[in-house]
Design a protein around this motif. Structure first.
Motif, mmCIF file in Angstrom:
data_model
loop_
_atom_site.group_PDB
_atom_site.id
_atom_site.type_symbol
_atom_site.label_atom_id
_atom_site.label_comp_id
_atom_site.label_asym_id
_atom_site.label_seq_id
_atom_site.Cartn_x
_atom_site.Cartn_y
_atom_site.Cartn_z
ATOM 1 N N LEU A 217 0.843 -1.207 0.000
ATOM 2 C CA LEU A 217 0.000 0.000 0.000
ATOM 3 C C LEU A 217 0.870 1.247 0.000
ATOM 4 C CD1 LEU A 217 -2.687 1.591 0.441
ATOM 5 C CD2 LEU A 217 -2.295 1.266 2.901
ATOM 6 N N ARG A 218 0.475 2.203 -0.835
ATOM 7 C CA ARG A 218 1.147 3.510 -0.859
ATOM 8 C C ARG A 218 0.080 4.601 -0.812
ATOM 9 N NH1 ARG A 218 3.906 6.449 -5.472
ATOM 10 N NH2 ARG A 218 5.207 7.998 -4.458
ATOM 11 N N VAL A 219 0.104 5.414 0.238
ATOM 12 C CA VAL A 219 -0.846 6.518 0.387
ATOM 13 C C VAL A 219 -0.146 7.808 -0.003
ATOM 14 C CG1 VAL A 219 -2.326 7.786 1.989
ATOM 15 C CG2 VAL A 219 -2.056 5.305 2.234
ATOM 16 N N ILE A 220 -0.755 8.547 -0.920
ATOM 17 C CA ILE A 220 -0.162 9.779 -1.439
ATOM 18 C C ILE A 220 -0.658 10.958 -0.605
ATOM 19 C CG2 ILE A 220 0.204 11.198 -3.478
ATOM 20 C CD1 ILE A 220 1.226 8.261 -3.653
ATOM 21 N N ASP A 221 0.246 11.569 0.140
ATOM 22 C CA ASP A 221 -0.154 12.630 1.064
ATOM 23 C C ASP A 221 0.214 14.026 0.570
ATOM 24 O OD1 ASP A 221 2.557 12.449 1.296
ATOM 25 O OD2 ASP A 221 2.600 12.226 3.476
ATOM 26 N N HIS A 222 0.327 14.189 -0.746
ATOM 27 C CA HIS A 222 0.647 15.508 -1.299
ATOM 28 C C HIS A 222 -0.421 16.517 -0.858
ATOM 29 C CE1 HIS A 222 1.304 18.708 -4.217
ATOM 30 N NE2 HIS A 222 2.441 18.129 -4.565
ATOM 31 N N PRO A 223 -0.013 17.688 -0.371
ATOM 32 C CA PRO A 223 -0.981 18.661 0.143
ATOM 33 C C PRO A 223 -2.055 19.052 -0.869
ATOM 34 C CG PRO A 223 1.239 19.284 0.787
ATOM 35 C CD PRO A 223 1.382 18.144 -0.169
ATOM 36 N N LEU A 224 -1.677 19.252 -2.119
ATOM 37 C CA LEU A 224 -2.659 19.651 -3.128
ATOM 38 C C LEU A 224 -3.689 18.548 -3.351
ATOM 39 C CD1 LEU A 224 -3.588 21.724 -5.196
ATOM 40 C CD2 LEU A 224 -1.958 20.754 -6.833
ATOM 41 N N LEU A 225 -3.230 17.307 -3.428
ATOM 42 C CA LEU A 225 -4.143 16.180 -3.594
ATOM 43 C C LEU A 225 -5.077 16.066 -2.390
ATOM 44 C CD1 LEU A 225 -3.210 12.644 -4.893
ATOM 45 C CD2 LEU A 225 -4.669 12.940 -2.902
ATOM 46 N N HIS B 268 -6.009 18.381 -0.327
ATOM 47 C CA HIS B 268 -6.974 19.490 -0.339
ATOM 48 C C HIS B 268 -8.142 19.177 -1.265
ATOM 49 C CE1 HIS B 268 -8.455 23.658 -0.357
ATOM 50 N NE2 HIS B 268 -8.619 23.476 -1.648
ATOM 51 N N LYS B 269 -7.834 18.703 -2.466
ATOM 52 C CA LYS B 269 -8.885 18.383 -3.428
ATOM 53 C C LYS B 269 -9.779 17.258 -2.914
ATOM 54 C CE LYS B 269 -6.242 19.892 -7.488
ATOM 55 N NZ LYS B 269 -7.176 20.955 -7.915
ATOM 56 N N LEU B 270 -9.167 16.268 -2.271
ATOM 57 C CA LEU B 270 -9.946 15.166 -1.717
ATOM 58 C C LEU B 270 -10.867 15.662 -0.610
ATOM 59 C CD1 LEU B 270 -10.613 12.166 -1.524
ATOM 60 C CD2 LEU B 270 -8.640 11.903 -0.001
ATOM 61 N N SER B 271 -10.388 16.573 0.213
ATOM 62 C CA SER B 271 -11.205 17.113 1.294
ATOM 63 C C SER B 271 -12.421 17.854 0.752
ATOM 64 C CB SER B 271 -10.368 18.055 2.170
ATOM 65 O OG SER B 271 -9.333 17.341 2.806
ATOM 66 N N VAL B 272 -12.236 18.622 -0.319
ATOM 67 C CA VAL B 272 -13.362 19.324 -0.930
ATOM 68 C C VAL B 272 -14.340 18.317 -1.533
ATOM 69 C CG1 VAL B 272 -14.063 20.993 -2.684
ATOM 70 C CG2 VAL B 272 -11.945 21.358 -1.396
ATOM 71 N N ARG C 110 -15.080 17.092 -11.531
ATOM 72 C CA ARG C 110 -13.796 17.741 -11.843
ATOM 73 C C ARG C 110 -12.727 17.353 -10.830
ATOM 74 N NH1 ARG C 110 -11.701 21.867 -9.431
ATOM 75 N NH2 ARG C 110 -13.689 22.499 -8.504
ATOM 76 N N LEU C 111 -13.092 17.322 -9.564
ATOM 77 C CA LEU C 111 -12.125 16.986 -8.522
ATOM 78 C C LEU C 111 -11.622 15.550 -8.660
ATOM 79 C CD1 LEU C 111 -13.957 18.751 -5.582
ATOM 80 C CD2 LEU C 111 -11.626 19.277 -6.314
ATOM 81 N N VAL C 112 -12.531 14.636 -8.936
ATOM 82 C CA VAL C 112 -12.118 13.239 -9.123
ATOM 83 C C VAL C 112 -11.170 13.122 -10.309
ATOM 84 C CG1 VAL C 112 -12.918 10.914 -9.747
ATOM 85 C CG2 VAL C 112 -14.144 12.242 -8.014
ATOM 86 N N ARG C 113 -11.462 13.853 -11.387
ATOM 87 C CA ARG C 113 -10.580 13.835 -12.558
ATOM 88 C C ARG C 113 -9.190 14.372 -12.191
ATOM 89 N NH1 ARG C 113 -13.466 16.816 -15.503
ATOM 90 N NH2 ARG C 113 -12.322 18.781 -15.352
ATOM 91 N N GLU C 114 -9.138 15.470 -11.452
ATOM 92 C CA GLU C 114 -7.856 16.071 -11.085
ATOM 93 C C GLU C 114 -7.074 15.176 -10.121
ATOM 94 O OE1 GLU C 114 -9.059 19.850 -9.566
ATOM 95 O OE2 GLU C 114 -9.297 20.745 -11.557
ATOM 96 N N ILE C 115 -7.767 14.585 -9.150
ATOM 97 C CA ILE C 115 -7.101 13.676 -8.218
ATOM 98 C C ILE C 115 -6.572 12.455 -8.955
ATOM 99 C CG2 ILE C 115 -7.454 12.149 -6.230
ATOM 100 C CD1 ILE C 115 -9.608 14.214 -5.293
#
Length: 210
Positions: free
Chosen positions: A5-13, A15-19, A32-37
């Motif tokens: 398992l690898r969890v990607i904790d990039h701040p921008l990602l 943030h988008k997931l939180s929204v 749009r958010l799902v596409r960007e993530i």
């Protein structure tokens, strides 16, 4: 948990997931958010693809530069919610072929039922990335990966937005060899098999059927 398992904790990602998690996020913004993530996850899941040095002539001089080598890629969407991730991943991987596996979860048994299966003819020769926003019980992902292995696929990866510990454990029991890339691992599943806190039904939110 899953051994690969690898969890990607990039701040921008994150943030988008939180929204995207918010119930107030509209269908168009959620899509749009799902596409960007998904595009950001595509970047991460392909980080270790092999490269080879090839000759290129720039406007200044000839040089050796790295290019992706080895197997060609195929993205396989677990319908229907997986389709919400395809556009973002294809933006980064325009040469990838696309396959689809149609599975729905029986509401009583929570077990997957297959209703559609379509892959490129040379699927066994490709590096396959399976996409599905939610790894909840893990039953659908386990079934999809098993079907792909039956078709001769030897190189498999799974990408999801959210995973539950129960789904990761199920995947570890059946497919410990398949790496999993996720944006987050949430707390648990509720009595209906939904990820908590999650983001609701990804398919309904992507296609406006909630």
């Amino acid at each position: 948990m899953h051994p690969a398992l690898r969890v990607i904790d990039h701040p921008l990602l994150q943030h988008k997931l939180s929204v995207a998690r918010s119930a107030d996020t509209t269908t168009d913004n959620f899509r749009r958010l799902v596409r960007e993530i998904a595009a950001m996850l595509a970047y991460e899941v392909t980080r270790d693809l092999p490269t080879e040095r090839v000759s290129v002539t720039t406007p200044i001089a000839e040089c050796k530069v790295p290019m992706i080598a080895g197997k060609k890629l195929c993205l396989v969407s677990i319908l229907r919610a997986g389709n919400g991730m395809l556009d973002g991943m294809i933006e980064l991987l325009p040469g990838a072929r696309v396959g689809h596996i149609g599975l729905y979860r029986d509401p009583h048994t929570l077990q997957p039922v297959e209703y559609y299966f379509k892959l490129p003819e040379d699927i066994e020769e490709r590096e396959v990335i399976v996409v599905d926003p939610m790894l909840a019980t893990g039953n659908s992902a386990t079934a999809a990966l098993s079907r792909l292995k039956e078709e001769g696929v030897a190189s498999l990866r799974l990408v999801c937005l959210l995973a539950a510990p129960e789904g990761l454990a199920a995947l570890a029991a059946h497919h410990p060899d398949v790496p999993v890339t996720a944006a987050a691992v949430d707390s648990h599943l509720d009595e209906h098999g939904y990820i908590v806190p999650g983001l609701g039904d990804a398919g309904d939110r992507l296609f406006g059927t909630r």
